[in-house]
Design a protein around this motif. Structure first.
Motif, short mmCIF file in Angstrom:
data_model
loop_
_atom_site.label_atom_id
_atom_site.label_comp_id
_atom_site.label_asym_id
_atom_site.label_seq_id
_atom_site.Cartn_x
_atom_site.Cartn_y
_atom_site.Cartn_z
N PHE A 140 38.24 44.83 51.85
CA PHE A 140 38.74 45.64 50.74
C PHE A 140 39.72 44.86 49.85
O PHE A 140 39.62 44.92 48.62
CB PHE A 140 39.41 46.91 51.28
CG PHE A 140 39.92 47.82 50.20
CD1 PHE A 140 39.04 48.47 49.34
CD2 PHE A 140 41.29 48.02 50.02
CE1 PHE A 140 39.51 49.31 48.34
CE2 PHE A 140 41.77 48.86 49.03
CZ PHE A 140 40.87 49.50 48.19
N ASP A 141 40.66 44.13 50.45
CA ASP A 141 41.62 43.40 49.63
C ASP A 141 40.95 42.30 48.81
O ASP A 141 41.31 42.05 47.66
CB ASP A 141 42.75 42.82 50.50
CG ASP A 141 42.24 41.94 51.64
OD1 ASP A 141 41.00 41.94 51.89
OD2 ASP A 141 43.06 41.27 52.28
N SER B 235 50.02 44.85 51.71
CA SER B 235 49.20 44.63 52.90
C SER B 235 48.09 43.61 52.68
O SER B 235 47.36 43.28 53.61
CB SER B 235 48.58 45.97 53.35
OG SER B 235 47.65 46.43 52.39
N PHE B 236 47.96 43.11 51.46
CA PHE B 236 46.90 42.15 51.15
C PHE B 236 47.19 40.83 51.86
O PHE B 236 48.33 40.33 51.86
CB PHE B 236 46.81 41.91 49.65
CG PHE B 236 46.06 42.99 48.91
CD1 PHE B 236 45.99 44.28 49.39
CD2 PHE B 236 45.41 42.70 47.71
CE1 PHE B 236 45.31 45.27 48.71
CE2 PHE B 236 44.73 43.69 47.01
CZ PHE B 236 44.68 44.97 47.53
N ARG B 237 46.16 40.25 52.45
CA ARG B 237 46.29 38.96 53.11
C ARG B 237 46.24 37.83 52.09
O ARG B 237 45.62 37.97 51.03
CB ARG B 237 45.17 38.79 54.13
CG ARG B 237 45.16 39.83 55.24
CD ARG B 237 43.82 39.92 55.90
NE ARG B 237 42.81 40.36 54.96
CZ ARG B 237 41.51 40.43 55.23
NH1 ARG B 237 41.06 40.08 56.42
NH2 ARG B 237 40.65 40.84 54.32
N ALA B 238 46.83 36.71 52.43
CA ALA B 238 46.86 35.57 51.51
C ALA B 238 45.45 35.06 51.22
O ALA B 238 45.15 34.61 50.11
CB ALA B 238 47.71 34.45 52.11
N ARG B 239 44.56 35.18 52.19
CA ARG B 239 43.20 34.67 52.01
C ARG B 239 42.41 35.46 50.97
O ARG B 239 41.40 34.97 50.46
CB ARG B 239 42.45 34.65 53.34
CG ARG B 239 41.98 36.01 53.85
CD ARG B 239 41.33 35.85 55.22
NE ARG B 239 40.73 37.10 55.69
CZ ARG B 239 39.45 37.43 55.51
NH1 ARG B 239 38.64 36.60 54.86
NH2 ARG B 239 38.99 38.57 55.98
#
Length: 402
Positions: free
Chosen positions: A70-71, A177-181
């Motif tokens: 989703f992110d 909550s978004f991941r760096a990737r």
């Protein structure tokens, strides 16, 4: 949430939005003239086509992708909204005399609006979707009210709309909550490769479908005049827009619900039949209303410059009927069907637009002829699509989706 309740929540807000939009059209026509309505419709058509081109169907992945994607999907749509919009507006400026900055910002912010809508659909936030739709149309009216000259309308509208979309996205997407990737170019490329079939087929279909919807206004403006385009825009707002709103309300619910069913390998045939009956009954009521009620309203409550729109409303009745009775059902093909077929049916509609609003005027420049041909050919085509959708549903049942 039931079909009627969910569709009514979205539809109720859309009715309010429609009333605000109608009042905005009235305000623009009385303040600046019917030609200004045609110019406003041209601008809106360019923006809406651009928003779909910028996203290219990626927004339709938002309700469907798994949580771990989703992110990445959100970042991808945001990059598209701003990046592709810039290229699109550069090309548009070669053909239309529109303000660059305002058109660019509006195109990008309308892309963000579509992203926000699909986030709400993913989580079934139908009330939030309803409020957003009201706020978007209210912003246009406020912009028209604050613009002391027509040429300032677009700048004020762009500033207000972008601010509104940023607020909606910040409030209902947890960016923390978004991941760096998710921001990695490698992950973005992998996302494109994984969903290439969707982007290349469904994305193309969505762009073509939106272009087919907006191009008539743009082409009427080109072939005939902004005044005639103004009449067409008035009918779109007062006759076609309510139809599209009702159809989109049902479509939004079914897209959200049936996307979840798709993930669970399930299809609710009984619900499909209920949707089909509901849309047909609504279509009959709307056609009767446009034929008898619309002329009475125009003749008794509005000025003379609106009377010429009555003929346009009646020539569009076949088109209006199928847009509500059959078009929302194409979501079955979007979710369960073949991407190639979904793309094909949109290409066929674009071909009708090209035939009736480009080729026919080149041979014989007559507004009534072009519009009547467009309306009848579209009605015939969507009836054939409706028959194919019923066959698709039968096939789903045979495959055990029920």
């Amino acid at each position: 949430m039931s079909l009627i309740k969910s569709a009514s929540t979205i539809g109720g807000s859309s009715v309010i939005s429609q009333l605000i939009g109608a009042f905005t059209i009235l305000f623009i026509s009385y303040r600046y003239g019917m030609s200004a309505v045609g110019n406003y419709a041209l601008m809106l058509g360019v923006i809406l086509i651009g928003a779909q081109i910028a996203l290219y169907g990626s927004h339709l992945l938002l309700p469907k992708v798994e949580d771990d994607e989703f992110d990445i999907a959100i970042v991808f749509t945001l990059l598209q909204s701003w990046g592709i919009s810039a290229l699109y507006i550069y090309i548009v400026r070669l053909y239309f005399d529109l303000p660059f900055v305002a058109t660019y910002v509006l195109t990008a912010s309308y892309s963000l609006m579509i992203v926000s809508e699909n986030v709400f659909l993913r989580y079934k936030f139908f009330n939030m979707l309803a409020l957003q739709r009201i706020s978007v149309t209210l912003v246009v009216f406020i912009a028209a009210l604050c613009s002391w000259k027509f040429e300032y309308l677009y700048d004020v509208w762009a500033a207000f709309h972008l601010t509104l979309m940023c607020v909606w996205l910040y409030k209902y997407i947890d960016f923390k909550s978004f991941r760096a990737r998710a921001f990695s170019p490698k992950e973005q490329v992998s996302f494109i490769i994984k969903h290439w079939q969707h982007l290349s087929r469904i994305g193309s279909a969505e762009v073509i479908a939106n272009a087919s919807l907006q191009l008539p206004t743009i082409l009427i403006n080109h072939w005939f005049s902004p005044l005639v385009a103004g009449y067409f825009a008035v009918v779109n707002r007062f006759c076609l827009s309510p139809v599209l709103i009702m159809g989109q309300s049902v479509r939004n619910y079914t897209f959200s619900k049936w996307s979840e069913d798709f993930r669970n390998k399930h299809f609710n045939v009984k619900e499909y039949q209920q949707v089909r009956v509901l849309l047909f009954c609504l279509s009959i009521c709307v056609v009767i209303g446009i034929y008898f009620v619309y002329p009475l309203i125009i003749e008794h409550f509005l000025s003379k410059q609106w009377v010429d729109s009555i003929a346009t409303s009646r020539m569009m009745l076949p088109y209006v009927f199928v847009m509500l009775a059959f078009v929302p059902l194409t979501v079955v093909e979007l979710i369960f069907g073949s991407p190639n077929y979904f793309l094909r049916i949109q290409c066929e509609q674009l071909a009708i637009v090209i035939l009736t609003f480009i080729i026919v005027p080149l041979i014989y420049e007559d507004y009534a002829l072009s519009l009547l041909m467009f309306s009848i050919l579209t009605a015939i085509r969507y009836f054939m699509i409706y028959m194919n959708i019923n066959r698709r549903v039968t096939k789903l049942v045979e495959q055990g989706f029920n």
